[in-house]
Motif scaffolding. Structure first.
Motif, PDB file in Angstrom:
ATOM      1  N   TYR A 102       0.834  -1.208   0.000  1.00 42.94           N
ATOM      2  CA  TYR A 102       0.000   0.000   0.000  1.00 42.94           C
ATOM      3  C   TYR A 102       0.866   1.254   0.000  1.00 42.94           C
ATOM      4  N   GLU A 103       1.865   1.298   0.864  1.00 43.26           N
ATOM      5  CA  GLU A 103       2.716   2.487   0.943  1.00 43.26           C
ATOM      6  C   GLU A 103       3.505   2.681  -0.346  1.00 43.26           C
ATOM      7  N   GLU A 104       3.967   1.595  -0.946  1.00 39.37           N
ATOM      8  CA  GLU A 104       4.685   1.696  -2.223  1.00 39.37           C
ATOM      9  C   GLU A 104       3.805   2.303  -3.306  1.00 39.37           C
ATOM     10  N   ILE A 105       2.545   1.901  -3.337  1.00 39.94           N
ATOM     11  CA  ILE A 105       1.627   2.401  -4.362  1.00 39.94           C
ATOM     12  C   ILE A 105       1.331   3.882  -4.144  1.00 39.94           C
ATOM     13  N   LEU A 106       1.103   4.282  -2.897  1.00 41.91           N
ATOM     14  CA  LEU A 106       0.878   5.707  -2.623  1.00 41.91           C
ATOM     15  C   LEU A 106       2.076   6.542  -3.060  1.00 41.91           C
TER      16      LEU A 106
ATOM     17  N   ASP B 114     -15.745  -8.272   1.815  1.00 39.56           N
ATOM     18  CA  ASP B 114     -14.718  -7.576   2.602  1.00 39.56           C
ATOM     19  C   ASP B 114     -13.862  -8.583   3.370  1.00 39.56           C
ATOM     20  N   GLU B 115     -13.284  -9.520   2.639  1.00 46.99           N
ATOM     21  CA  GLU B 115     -12.439 -10.532   3.257  1.00 46.99           C
ATOM     22  C   GLU B 115     -11.001 -10.033   3.404  1.00 46.99           C
ATOM     23  N   LEU B 116     -10.194 -10.858   4.025  1.00 51.50           N
ATOM     24  CA  LEU B 116      -8.761 -10.614   4.109  1.00 51.50           C
ATOM     25  C   LEU B 116      -8.076 -11.223   2.890  1.00 51.50           C
ATOM     26  N   PRO B 117      -6.937 -10.692   2.473  1.00 50.77           N
ATOM     27  CA  PRO B 117      -6.210  -9.569   3.071  1.00 50.77           C
ATOM     28  C   PRO B 117      -6.726  -8.235   2.549  1.00 50.77           C
ATOM     29  N   THR B 118      -6.412  -7.163   3.260  1.00 47.13           N
ATOM     30  CA  THR B 118      -6.649  -5.827   2.728  1.00 47.13           C
ATOM     31  C   THR B 118      -5.297  -5.200   2.401  1.00 47.13           C
ATOM     32  N   ILE B 119      -5.202  -4.636   1.219  1.00 44.33           N
ATOM     33  CA  ILE B 119      -3.985  -3.911   0.830  1.00 44.33           C
ATOM     34  C   ILE B 119      -4.217  -2.481   1.300  1.00 44.33           C
ATOM     35  N   SER B 120      -3.901  -2.263   2.566  1.00 47.20           N
ATOM     36  CA  SER B 120      -4.344  -1.044   3.235  1.00 47.20           C
ATOM     37  C   SER B 120      -3.266  -0.490   4.158  1.00 47.20           C
ATOM     38  N   LYS B 121      -3.514   0.713   4.611  1.00 47.38           N
ATOM     39  CA  LYS B 121      -2.578   1.404   5.498  1.00 47.38           C
ATOM     40  C   LYS B 121      -2.389   0.609   6.788  1.00 47.38           C
ATOM     41  N   GLY B 122      -1.150   0.266   7.090  1.00 47.72           N
ATOM     42  CA  GLY B 122      -0.837  -0.402   8.333  1.00 47.72           C
ATOM     43  C   GLY B 122      -1.122  -1.887   8.392  1.00 47.72           C
TER      44      GLY B 122
ATOM     45  N   PHE C 234      -6.699  10.275  -5.570  1.00 52.59           N
ATOM     46  CA  PHE C 234      -6.538   8.815  -5.566  1.00 52.59           C
ATOM     47  C   PHE C 234      -7.379   8.177  -4.466  1.00 52.59           C
ATOM     48  N   MET C 235      -8.236   7.249  -4.847  1.00 55.96           N
ATOM     49  CA  MET C 235      -9.098   6.497  -3.923  1.00 55.96           C
ATOM     50  C   MET C 235     -10.010   7.421  -3.122  1.00 55.96           C
ATOM     51  N   GLY C 236     -10.558   8.403  -3.814  1.00 57.26           N
ATOM     52  CA  GLY C 236     -11.385   9.419  -3.180  1.00 57.26           C
ATOM     53  C   GLY C 236     -10.725  10.773  -3.340  1.00 57.26           C
ATOM     54  N   TYR C 237     -11.382  11.808  -2.801  1.00 59.40           N
ATOM     55  CA  TYR C 237     -10.823  13.151  -2.937  1.00 59.40           C
ATOM     56  C   TYR C 237     -10.507  13.728  -1.573  1.00 59.40           C
ATOM     57  N   ARG C 238      -9.213  13.972  -1.336  1.00 64.70           N
ATOM     58  CA  ARG C 238      -8.712  14.597  -0.114  1.00 64.70           C
ATOM     59  C   ARG C 238      -9.283  13.929   1.136  1.00 64.70           C
ATOM     60  N   THR C 239     -10.122  14.625   1.920  1.00 68.61           N
ATOM     61  CA  THR C 239     -10.613  14.037   3.178  1.00 68.61           C
ATOM     62  C   THR C 239     -11.536  12.841   2.945  1.00 68.61           C
ATOM     63  N   GLY C 240     -12.025  12.681   1.729  1.00 62.30           N
ATOM     64  CA  GLY C 240     -12.897  11.548   1.425  1.00 62.30           C
ATOM     65  C   GLY C 240     -12.142  10.320   0.948  1.00 62.30           C
ATOM     66  N   GLN C 241     -10.819  10.383   0.959  1.00 65.81           N
ATOM     67  CA  GLN C 241     -10.030   9.245   0.485  1.00 65.81           C
ATOM     68  C   GLN C 241     -10.133   8.061   1.438  1.00 65.81           C
ATOM     69  N   VAL C 242     -10.201   6.848   0.868  1.00 68.25           N
ATOM     70  CA  VAL C 242     -10.145   5.637   1.686  1.00 68.25           C
ATOM     71  C   VAL C 242      -8.696   5.170   1.756  1.00 68.25           C
ATOM     72  N   ARG C 243      -8.385   4.347   2.748  1.00 66.63           N
ATOM     73  CA  ARG C 243      -7.001   3.960   3.025  1.00 66.63           C
ATOM     74  C   ARG C 243      -6.703   2.531   2.598  1.00 66.63           C
ATOM     75  N   PHE C 244      -7.153   2.172   1.417  1.00 62.42           N
ATOM     76  CA  PHE C 244      -6.823   0.863   0.861  1.00 62.42           C
ATOM     77  C   PHE C 244      -6.836   0.944  -0.656  1.00 62.42           C
ATOM     78  N   VAL C 245      -6.188  -0.022  -1.296  1.00 68.56           N
ATOM     79  CA  VAL C 245      -6.217  -0.117  -2.761  1.00 68.56           C
ATOM     80  C   VAL C 245      -6.663  -1.500  -3.217  1.00 68.56           C
TER      81      VAL C 245
ATOM     82  N   ILE D  47      -8.371  -5.688  -6.745  1.00 69.77           N
ATOM     83  CA  ILE D  47      -7.541  -4.488  -6.860  1.00 69.77           C
ATOM     84  C   ILE D  47      -8.404  -3.381  -7.459  1.00 69.77           C
ATOM     85  N   GLU D  48      -8.434  -2.187  -6.841  1.00 73.71           N
ATOM     86  CA  GLU D  48      -9.344  -1.170  -7.386  1.00 73.71           C
ATOM     87  C   GLU D  48      -8.788   0.258  -7.355  1.00 73.71           C
ATOM     88  N   PRO D  49      -7.759   0.553  -8.131  1.00 76.23           N
ATOM     89  CA  PRO D  49      -7.279   1.939  -8.195  1.00 76.23           C
ATOM     90  C   PRO D  49      -8.266   2.835  -8.950  1.00 76.23           C
ATOM     91  N   LYS D  50      -8.665   3.924  -8.301  1.00 76.45           N
ATOM     92  CA  LYS D  50      -9.632   4.841  -8.898  1.00 76.45           C
ATOM     93  C   LYS D  50      -9.255   6.276  -8.581  1.00 76.45           C
TER      94      LYS D  50
END
Length: 395
Positions: free
Chosen positions: A298-302, A335-343, A315-326, A356-359
């Motif tokens: 996740y961090e590499e992609i950001l 909503d199963e595991l794994p999540t490619i997400s922050k932390g 990326f993945m929303g706009y500013r404060t509306g951004q979600v923390r996964f890709v 995988i859902e880059p938007k």
């Protein structure tokens, strides 16, 4: 289609290995996706999995259907207080340490189990169950591949019936009817508390960029304040991006995929953003290899988006509306595991299936992006299960 007994035996054996490592005497599972996974029926059942020996499947409603559908022997359950008796009648000791799905179990229900097993220590087994379910067998992958084939046919149908002036809801209704006619199961199961998701989000133009309560980058404005996600009664216009974010389901197994359609050419900046999304998707796919830590990807992609595109804020929303996964796991639940997400600390394994859902979200304009379901296999990266063309579909 009945789940083979060998499939169920392998699943139970894997759970028993986890129970033994955790020092847990048994697990009592009641959540629908979990009981479907371990019993092969979606009827109202409990399954007790001891750390050693055969599981006990107890059916409340409907007992007859559960008998027909499950490859295990099924016992009729006439009350929760009878569960300890059934355990003892099977020649098993009552558990001193009992695992429950505490991530989803209501407090009232937990209280009833505490009264039913007054001498047992009740512990959470949900993480172990979810991680085991994250790794798909060949039998499960075959269900997902069939679901992907249905998805591709439905998408082509959407291209055929789409025309200027039709409403988002109209297109969604036609698409759902086609999906059902091809065998789409209808249910989209989610594990998260208060999570609701219709099988398809069809949204277009600026409405696609409206944020919502749903934890996703693109949700649509929805038809009312009571249903604030998905399609609206608004008409689809020419030269605007149309999101078709759709889940198809076969035997409970879900493929999650998004494509962008357009009636006429899109603006150049949206085309460039779409191509950037395709590049991001491919980078994620190549990074999904056994042994990698999901949060590091996740961090590499950001970092790549920040350094190589002008769309960091979108990326993945706009500013404060951004979600923390890709990306997120899919299977019996969306909503199963794994999540490619922050932390995320999850270590990827072969057989895990990820959407995988880059938007990229542009308020007042629209959304472009892509989503595909893949399976992690080897060092060369994940393999696409989605089979639809990935080019921008300008009609």
């Amino acid at each position: 289609m009945k789940v083979p007994i060998t499939e169920l035996q392998e699943r139970v054996s894997n759970l028993q290995d986890s129970l033994q490592k955790k020092g847990i005497d048994g697990a009592l599972l009641v959540q629908r996706a979990d009981t479907l996974y371990y019993t092969g029926t979606a009827q109202n059942v409990h399954i007790y999995v001891p750390r050693e020996g055969e599981p006990i499947v107890l059916a409340y409603r409907d007992f007859g259907r559960a008998q027909q559908e499950s490859s295990w022997e099924v016992i009729q359950l006439k009350g929760m207080s009878k569960i300890p008796n059934h355990i003892q009648e099977a020649g098993l000791p009552l558990p001193e340490k009992l695992g429950l799905e505490l991530d989803v179990l209501p407090v009232n229900q937990f209280g009833r189990y505490r009264k039913t097993f007054p001498d047992a220590s009740l512990v959470d087994i949900s993480s172990e169950v979810r991680l085991l379910r994250a790794v798909k067998s060949e039998w499960e992958l075959a269900r997902l591949e069939k679901s992907a084939q249905i998805h591709a046919q439905v998408l082509e149908y959407a291209k055929e019936v789409l025309h200027p002036g039709m409403t988002e809801v109209e297109l969604e209704g036609l698409v759902e009817g086609k999906a059902r006619s091809l065998g789409h199961g209808g249910y989209v199961r989610m594990r998260g508390f208060d999570s609701e998701f219709h099988f398809c989000v069809i949204t277009s133009g600026a409405r696609a960029a409206v944020p919502s309560c749903f934890d996703g980058p693109v949700t649509g404005q929805g038809i009312s304040i009571a249903h604030p996600n998905g399609a609206t009664m608004a008409q689809i216009q020419t030269c605007e991006p149309i999101i078709v974010d759709m889940v198809t389901v076969v035997d409970g197994y879900q493929i999650d995929q998004t494509r962008i359609l357009s009636l006429g050419p899109l603006a150049e900046n949206l085309i460039k953003a779409y191509e950037a999304a395709r590049l991001v998707e491919e980078r994620i796919r190549c990074a999904l290899v056994p042994g990698r830590v999901a949060g590091e990807i996740y961090e590499e992609i950001l970092t790549w988006v920040r350094e190589n595109t002008p769309y960091e804020d979108n990326f993945m929303g706009y500013r404060t509306g951004q979600v923390r996964f890709v990306g997120h796991g899919v299977g019996l639940e969306l909503d199963e595991l794994p999540t490619i997400s922050k932390g995320s600390k999850e270590v990827l394994k072969a057989g895990m299936v990820v959407a995988i859902e880059p938007k990229f979200v542009f308020p007042g304009v629209g959304v472009v992006g892509i989503e595909d379901t893949v399976v992690i296999e080897a060092e060369i990266g994940a393999r696409y299960l989605s089979v639809s063309p990935r080019e921008l579909a300008v009609l």
